[in-house]
Design a protein around this motif. Structure first.
Motif, PDB file in Angstrom:
ATOM      1  N   VAL A 128       5.511  -3.765   2.808  1.00  0.00           N
ATOM      2  CA  VAL A 128       5.344  -2.410   3.335  1.00  0.00           C
ATOM      3  C   VAL A 128       3.903  -2.261   3.817  1.00  0.00           C
ATOM      4  O   VAL A 128       2.965  -2.347   3.025  1.00  0.00           O
ATOM      5  CB  VAL A 128       5.671  -1.346   2.266  1.00  0.00           C
ATOM      6  CG1 VAL A 128       5.432   0.055   2.819  1.00  0.00           C
ATOM      7  CG2 VAL A 128       7.109  -1.503   1.791  1.00  0.00           C
ATOM      8  N   ARG A 129       3.758  -2.036   5.119  1.00  0.00           N
ATOM      9  CA  ARG A 129       2.432  -1.893   5.713  1.00  0.00           C
ATOM     10  C   ARG A 129       1.916  -0.457   5.622  1.00  0.00           C
ATOM     11  O   ARG A 129       0.746  -0.220   5.410  1.00  0.00           O
ATOM     12  CB  ARG A 129       2.467  -2.347   7.162  1.00  0.00           C
ATOM     13  CG  ARG A 129       2.627  -3.839   7.299  1.00  0.00           C
ATOM     14  CD  ARG A 129       2.949  -4.273   8.721  1.00  0.00           C
ATOM     15  NE  ARG A 129       3.085  -5.714   8.773  1.00  0.00           N
ATOM     16  CZ  ARG A 129       4.111  -6.395   8.302  1.00  0.00           C
ATOM     17  NH1 ARG A 129       5.112  -5.762   7.733  1.00  0.00           N
ATOM     18  NH2 ARG A 129       4.155  -7.700   8.368  1.00  0.00           N
ATOM     19  N   ASP A 130       2.826   0.495   5.831  1.00  0.00           N
ATOM     20  CA  ASP A 130       2.484   1.916   5.725  1.00  0.00           C
ATOM     21  C   ASP A 130       3.787   2.699   5.611  1.00  0.00           C
ATOM     22  O   ASP A 130       4.852   2.106   5.470  1.00  0.00           O
ATOM     23  CB  ASP A 130       1.607   2.394   6.896  1.00  0.00           C
ATOM     24  CG  ASP A 130       2.259   2.220   8.263  1.00  0.00           C
ATOM     25  OD1 ASP A 130       3.495   2.445   8.397  1.00  0.00           O
ATOM     26  OD2 ASP A 130       1.544   1.877   9.222  1.00  0.00           O
ATOM     27  N   ALA A 131       3.727   4.008   5.684  1.00  0.00           N
ATOM     28  CA  ALA A 131       4.911   4.855   5.481  1.00  0.00           C
ATOM     29  C   ALA A 131       5.976   4.677   6.562  1.00  0.00           C
ATOM     30  O   ALA A 131       7.113   5.092   6.373  1.00  0.00           O
ATOM     31  CB  ALA A 131       4.495   6.316   5.401  1.00  0.00           C
ATOM     32  N   THR A 132       5.628   4.041   7.666  1.00  0.00           N
ATOM     33  CA  THR A 132       6.589   3.891   8.763  1.00  0.00           C
ATOM     34  C   THR A 132       6.901   2.452   9.134  1.00  0.00           C
ATOM     35  O   THR A 132       7.779   2.227   9.975  1.00  0.00           O
ATOM     36  CB  THR A 132       6.082   4.608  10.028  1.00  0.00           C
ATOM     37  OG1 THR A 132       4.864   3.987  10.457  1.00  0.00           O
ATOM     38  CG2 THR A 132       5.837   6.089   9.762  1.00  0.00           C
ATOM     39  N   LEU A 168      -3.579 -10.021   8.018  1.00  0.00           N
ATOM     40  CA  LEU A 168      -4.916 -10.547   7.756  1.00  0.00           C
ATOM     41  C   LEU A 168      -5.828  -9.396   7.356  1.00  0.00           C
ATOM     42  O   LEU A 168      -5.711  -8.287   7.858  1.00  0.00           O
ATOM     43  CB  LEU A 168      -5.471 -11.232   9.003  1.00  0.00           C
ATOM     44  CG  LEU A 168      -4.779 -12.529   9.413  1.00  0.00           C
ATOM     45  CD1 LEU A 168      -5.333 -13.007  10.743  1.00  0.00           C
ATOM     46  CD2 LEU A 168      -4.932 -13.589   8.349  1.00  0.00           C
ATOM     47  N   GLY A 169      -6.715  -9.656   6.456  1.00  0.00           N
ATOM     48  CA  GLY A 169      -7.665  -8.629   6.029  1.00  0.00           C
ATOM     49  C   GLY A 169      -7.236  -7.825   4.820  1.00  0.00           C
ATOM     50  O   GLY A 169      -8.041  -7.087   4.262  1.00  0.00           O
ATOM     51  N   TRP A 170      -5.962  -7.948   4.418  1.00  0.00           N
ATOM     52  CA  TRP A 170      -5.556  -7.261   3.191  1.00  0.00           C
ATOM     53  C   TRP A 170      -6.207  -7.960   2.011  1.00  0.00           C
ATOM     54  O   TRP A 170      -6.369  -9.186   2.002  1.00  0.00           O
ATOM     55  CB  TRP A 170      -4.045  -7.290   3.032  1.00  0.00           C
ATOM     56  CG  TRP A 170      -3.318  -6.213   3.763  1.00  0.00           C
ATOM     57  CD1 TRP A 170      -3.792  -5.422   4.759  1.00  0.00           C
ATOM     58  CD2 TRP A 170      -1.967  -5.824   3.551  1.00  0.00           C
ATOM     59  NE1 TRP A 170      -2.812  -4.566   5.187  1.00  0.00           N
ATOM     60  CE2 TRP A 170      -1.678  -4.786   4.460  1.00  0.00           C
ATOM     61  CE3 TRP A 170      -0.971  -6.252   2.689  1.00  0.00           C
ATOM     62  CZ2 TRP A 170      -0.438  -4.170   4.523  1.00  0.00           C
ATOM     63  CZ3 TRP A 170       0.272  -5.643   2.759  1.00  0.00           C
ATOM     64  CH2 TRP A 170       0.522  -4.606   3.664  1.00  0.00           C
ATOM     65  N   PRO A 171      -6.580  -7.206   0.976  1.00  0.00           N
ATOM     66  CA  PRO A 171      -7.167  -7.838  -0.215  1.00  0.00           C
ATOM     67  C   PRO A 171      -6.119  -8.663  -0.962  1.00  0.00           C
ATOM     68  O   PRO A 171      -4.912  -8.538  -0.723  1.00  0.00           O
ATOM     69  CB  PRO A 171      -7.623  -6.647  -1.055  1.00  0.00           C
ATOM     70  CG  PRO A 171      -6.785  -5.508  -0.596  1.00  0.00           C
ATOM     71  CD  PRO A 171      -6.470  -5.760   0.851  1.00  0.00           C
ATOM     72  N   ARG A 172      -6.599  -9.500  -1.870  1.00  0.00           N
ATOM     73  CA  ARG A 172      -5.668 -10.248  -2.737  1.00  0.00           C
ATOM     74  C   ARG A 172      -4.836  -9.239  -3.520  1.00  0.00           C
ATOM     75  O   ARG A 172      -5.352  -8.211  -3.952  1.00  0.00           O
ATOM     76  CB  ARG A 172      -6.430 -11.140  -3.691  1.00  0.00           C
ATOM     77  CG  ARG A 172      -7.129 -12.298  -3.012  1.00  0.00           C
ATOM     78  CD  ARG A 172      -7.802 -13.161  -4.059  1.00  0.00           C
ATOM     79  NE  ARG A 172      -6.816 -13.768  -4.940  1.00  0.00           N
ATOM     80  CZ  ARG A 172      -6.454 -15.038  -4.888  1.00  0.00           C
ATOM     81  NH1 ARG A 172      -6.999 -15.837  -4.026  1.00  0.00           N
ATOM     82  NH2 ARG A 172      -5.550 -15.507  -5.722  1.00  0.00           N
ATOM     83  N   ASP A 228      -3.094   1.852  -9.027  1.00  0.00           N
ATOM     84  CA  ASP A 228      -2.917   3.216  -9.519  1.00  0.00           C
ATOM     85  C   ASP A 228      -3.544   4.259  -8.596  1.00  0.00           C
ATOM     86  O   ASP A 228      -3.535   5.440  -8.903  1.00  0.00           O
ATOM     87  CB  ASP A 228      -3.444   3.356 -10.945  1.00  0.00           C
ATOM     88  CG  ASP A 228      -4.913   2.981 -11.060  1.00  0.00           C
ATOM     89  OD1 ASP A 228      -5.475   2.470 -10.080  1.00  0.00           O
ATOM     90  OD2 ASP A 228      -5.479   3.197 -12.140  1.00  0.00           O
ATOM     91  N   SER A 229      -4.075   3.831  -7.460  1.00  0.00           N
ATOM     92  CA  SER A 229      -4.549   4.803  -6.470  1.00  0.00           C
ATOM     93  C   SER A 229      -3.703   4.616  -5.213  1.00  0.00           C
ATOM     94  O   SER A 229      -2.506   4.468  -5.316  1.00  0.00           O
ATOM     95  CB  SER A 229      -6.041   4.624  -6.205  1.00  0.00           C
ATOM     96  OG  SER A 229      -6.276   3.399  -5.552  1.00  0.00           O
ATOM     97  N   GLN A 230      -4.299   4.607  -4.078  1.00  0.00           N
ATOM     98  CA  GLN A 230      -3.554   4.424  -2.832  1.00  0.00           C
ATOM     99  C   GLN A 230      -3.732   2.987  -2.358  1.00  0.00           C
ATOM    100  O   GLN A 230      -4.735   2.665  -1.717  1.00  0.00           O
ATOM    101  CB  GLN A 230      -4.071   5.413  -1.769  1.00  0.00           C
ATOM    102  CG  GLN A 230      -3.315   5.371  -0.470  1.00  0.00           C
ATOM    103  CD  GLN A 230      -1.875   5.817  -0.629  1.00  0.00           C
ATOM    104  OE1 GLN A 230      -1.541   6.602  -1.502  1.00  0.00           O
ATOM    105  NE2 GLN A 230      -1.005   5.317   0.215  1.00  0.00           N
ATOM    106  N   PRO A 231      -2.795   2.086  -2.667  1.00  0.00           N
ATOM    107  CA  PRO A 231      -2.952   0.702  -2.233  1.00  0.00           C
ATOM    108  C   PRO A 231      -2.871   0.596  -0.708  1.00  0.00           C
ATOM    109  O   PRO A 231      -2.269   1.430  -0.041  1.00  0.00           O
ATOM    110  CB  PRO A 231      -1.788  -0.026  -2.900  1.00  0.00           C
ATOM    111  CG  PRO A 231      -0.799   1.022  -3.217  1.00  0.00           C
ATOM    112  CD  PRO A 231      -1.563   2.296  -3.406  1.00  0.00           C
ATOM    113  N   ARG A 232      -3.498  -0.434  -0.183  1.00  0.00           N
ATOM    114  CA  ARG A 232      -3.476  -0.666   1.264  1.00  0.00           C
ATOM    115  C   ARG A 232      -2.079  -1.057   1.727  1.00  0.00           C
ATOM    116  O   ARG A 232      -1.682  -0.767   2.849  1.00  0.00           O
ATOM    117  CB  ARG A 232      -4.481  -1.761   1.594  1.00  0.00           C
ATOM    118  CG  ARG A 232      -4.677  -1.974   3.054  1.00  0.00           C
ATOM    119  CD  ARG A 232      -5.986  -2.624   3.308  1.00  0.00           C
ATOM    120  NE  ARG A 232      -6.221  -2.738   4.721  1.00  0.00           N
ATOM    121  CZ  ARG A 232      -7.190  -3.459   5.224  1.00  0.00           C
ATOM    122  NH1 ARG A 232      -8.004  -4.099   4.421  1.00  0.00           N
ATOM    123  NH2 ARG A 232      -7.353  -3.517   6.514  1.00  0.00           N
TER     124      ARG A 232
END
Length: 131
Positions: free
Chosen positions: A46-50, A112-116, A25-29
């Motif tokens: 989706v990694r980011d907006a681009t 790698l490094g993204w949270p669960r 509900d906030s800004q997910p990674r």
């Protein structure tokens, strides 16, 4: 709501499973979504907006949908185009559907490094419409 948000709302309405890496509900990674067929899974990360990756994973025993070993189709580009291109694929077994399996590319996985992830399953898993 921006175009990417509308696309994820479409996927949710069509009973795709959604994944939120970070607080939903906030800004997910990062974000992901999946739809499972009998022997394949359609996935978008989706990694980011681009930057996003969409692929059709081959479901082998113990396949991790967000880090598959084999895919029969993959696309890397902006998130909206990735989702639209994935949704335009013919269903497995239909004429024109990709079938040739190959090793998944390095972008066909969660970085790698993204949270669960927080997983948001479809509200009613007994019915669904992928497209």
């Amino acid at each position: 709501m921006d175009a990417l948000g509308r696309h994820f709302e479409r996927l949710r309405a069509r009973r795709w499973t959604l994944y939120f890496f970070g607080v939903a509900d906030s800004q997910p990674r990062g974000l992901a979504a999946s739809w499972c067929w009998d022997s394949f899974a359609d996935v978008v990360i989706v990694r980011d907006a681009t930057a996003a990756s969409a692929f059709r994973a081959v479901l082998l025993p113990d396949t991790d949908l967000l880090n598959p070993q084999m895919v029969c189709w993959q696309f890397h580009g902006d998130p909206v185009t990735a989702i639209d291109t994935l949704l335009a694929l013919p269903e497995p077994g239909s004429p024109g559907a990709p079938v040739r399996a190959s090793a998944a590319g390095p972008r066909c996985s969660v970085p790698l490094g993204w949270p669960r992830p927080q997983i948001l399953p479809p509200e009613d898993e007994s019915a669904g419409d992928r497209s």
